[in-house]
Design a protein around this motif. Sequence first.
Motif, PDB file in Angstrom:
ATOM      1  N   MET A   1      23.986 -75.628  93.892  1.00 18.59           N
ATOM      2  CA  MET A   1      23.113 -74.897  92.351  1.00 18.59           C
ATOM      3  C   MET A   1      23.676 -76.499  91.214  1.00 18.59           C
ATOM      4  O   MET A   1      24.634 -76.894  91.481  1.00 18.59           O
ATOM      5  N   THR A   2      22.528 -75.784  90.609  1.00 20.36           N
ATOM      6  CA  THR A   2      22.984 -77.118  89.903  1.00 20.36           C
ATOM      7  C   THR A   2      23.392 -77.054  88.561  1.00 20.36           C
ATOM      8  O   THR A   2      23.853 -75.428  88.666  1.00 20.36           O
ATOM      9  N   SER A   3      24.328 -77.255  87.318  1.00 15.10           N
ATOM     10  CA  SER A   3      25.029 -77.717  86.571  1.00 15.10           C
ATOM     11  C   SER A   3      24.762 -76.092  85.361  1.00 15.10           C
ATOM     12  O   SER A   3      25.174 -75.371  85.038  1.00 15.10           O
ATOM     13  N   ALA A   4      23.237 -76.435  85.554  1.00 15.97           N
ATOM     14  CA  ALA A   4      22.529 -75.440  84.648  1.00 15.97           C
ATOM     15  C   ALA A   4      22.063 -74.333  85.077  1.00 15.97           C
ATOM     16  O   ALA A   4      22.081 -73.219  83.860  1.00 15.97           O
ATOM     17  N   ALA A   5      21.860 -73.854  86.334  1.00 15.95           N
ATOM     18  CA  ALA A   5      21.624 -72.781  86.542  1.00 15.95           C
ATOM     19  C   ALA A   5      23.223 -71.903  86.978  1.00 15.95           C
ATOM     20  O   ALA A   5      23.224 -70.607  87.058  1.00 15.95           O
ATOM     21  N   ALA A   6      24.055 -72.743  86.838  1.00 13.90           N
ATOM     22  CA  ALA A   6      25.618 -71.989  87.054  1.00 13.90           C
ATOM     23  C   ALA A   6      25.843 -71.902  86.128  1.00 13.90           C
ATOM     24  O   ALA A   6      26.327 -70.305  85.344  1.00 13.90           O
ATOM     25  N   HIS A   7      25.522 -72.269  84.848  1.00 14.13           N
ATOM     26  CA  HIS A   7      25.535 -71.912  83.610  1.00 14.13           C
ATOM     27  C   HIS A   7      25.258 -70.892  82.808  1.00 14.13           C
ATOM     28  O   HIS A   7      25.883 -69.865  82.216  1.00 14.13           O
ATOM     29  N   SER A   8      23.759 -70.815  83.375  1.00 17.04           N
ATOM     30  CA  SER A   8      22.793 -69.626  82.665  1.00 17.04           C
ATOM     31  C   SER A   8      23.352 -68.170  83.426  1.00 17.04           C
ATOM     32  O   SER A   8      23.134 -66.857  83.038  1.00 17.04           O
ATOM     33  N   LEU A   9      24.025 -68.301  85.168  1.00 15.96           N
ATOM     34  CA  LEU A   9      24.394 -67.157  86.188  1.00 15.96           C
ATOM     35  C   LEU A   9      26.094 -66.521  85.631  1.00 15.96           C
ATOM     36  O   LEU A   9      26.210 -65.731  85.139  1.00 15.96           O
ATOM     37  N   GLU A  10      26.899 -68.032  84.464  1.00 17.23           N
ATOM     38  CA  GLU A  10      27.829 -67.097  83.906  1.00 17.23           C
ATOM     39  C   GLU A  10      27.404 -66.651  82.954  1.00 17.23           C
ATOM     40  O   GLU A  10      28.361 -65.624  82.624  1.00 17.23           O
ATOM     41  N   ALA A  11      26.835 -67.240  82.136  1.00 14.71           N
ATOM     42  CA  ALA A  11      25.953 -66.215  80.740  1.00 14.71           C
ATOM     43  C   ALA A  11      25.371 -64.925  81.102  1.00 14.71           C
ATOM     44  O   ALA A  11      25.858 -64.004  80.261  1.00 14.71           O
ATOM     45  N   LEU A  12      24.884 -64.763  82.340  1.00 12.66           N
ATOM     46  CA  LEU A  12      24.738 -63.138  82.718  1.00 12.66           C
ATOM     47  C   LEU A  12      25.540 -62.640  82.765  1.00 12.66           C
ATOM     48  O   LEU A  12      25.445 -61.378  82.562  1.00 12.66           O
ATOM     49  N   TRP A  13      26.594 -63.264  84.111  1.00 11.55           N
ATOM     50  CA  TRP A  13      27.685 -61.827  83.803  1.00 11.55           C
ATOM     51  C   TRP A  13      28.417 -61.693  82.926  1.00 11.55           C
ATOM     52  O   TRP A  13      29.151 -60.668  82.912  1.00 11.55           O
ATOM     53  N   ALA A  14      28.646 -62.489  81.884  1.00 13.96           N
ATOM     54  CA  ALA A  14      29.397 -62.507  80.885  1.00 13.96           C
ATOM     55  C   ALA A  14      28.657 -61.313  80.090  1.00 13.96           C
ATOM     56  O   ALA A  14      29.379 -60.669  78.989  1.00 13.96           O
ATOM     57  N   GLU A  15      27.743 -61.775  79.812  1.00 17.56           N
ATOM     58  CA  GLU A  15      26.432 -60.538  78.989  1.00 17.56           C
ATOM     59  C   GLU A  15      26.594 -59.077  79.956  1.00 17.56           C
ATOM     60  O   GLU A  15      26.940 -58.241  78.609  1.00 17.56           O
ATOM     61  N   LEU A  16      26.496 -59.016  80.723  1.00 17.77           N
ATOM     62  CA  LEU A  16      26.452 -57.420  81.453  1.00 17.77           C
ATOM     63  C   LEU A  16      27.719 -57.469  81.614  1.00 17.77           C
ATOM     64  O   LEU A  16      27.737 -55.888  81.678  1.00 17.77           O
ATOM     65  N   TRP A  17      28.960 -57.790  81.440  1.00 12.21           N
ATOM     66  CA  TRP A  17      30.514 -57.248  81.410  1.00 12.21           C
ATOM     67  C   TRP A  17      30.828 -57.053  80.028  1.00 12.21           C
ATOM     68  O   TRP A  17      30.883 -55.770  80.131  1.00 12.21           O
TER      69      TRP A  17
END
Length: 119
Positions: free
Chosen positions: A1-17
């Motif tokens: 997983m690229t750094s950009a993809a990991a950052h995007s997923l973390e942003a998604l988890w934060a938004e869902l949280w």
Amino acid sequence: MTSAAAHSLEALWAELWTSLASLLRSYTAAHGLHSNREAAVELTEEKITVRHGQKWLRLERNYAILTWTRENGTMGTLELTEAGTLRSGTHEEAMDLAAEQWARDLMLKPSQLDSRGSK
């Protein structure tokens, strides 16, 4: 997983949280309307705590993994999915349905719940 993809997923988890905390606020408020009761909902990046009287629910997040704990010591682990659902083993449930169930359990007195935990 690229750094950009990991950052995007973390942003998604934060938004869902944040959305889960908002759902808990809304549903606890709705369940408290008829009796003028309200719950306190506290949100940080890693923890949501909901308190009503002697009852409480604590959710802790590590990326997409949520650990929930109740005042009686029961606990479990759930996974946030990219679709915004909560997964536990083979069971998957919409986040709003899970939040509503937790809110109902917190806000209603045991005498107001039937044997299945619903009103």
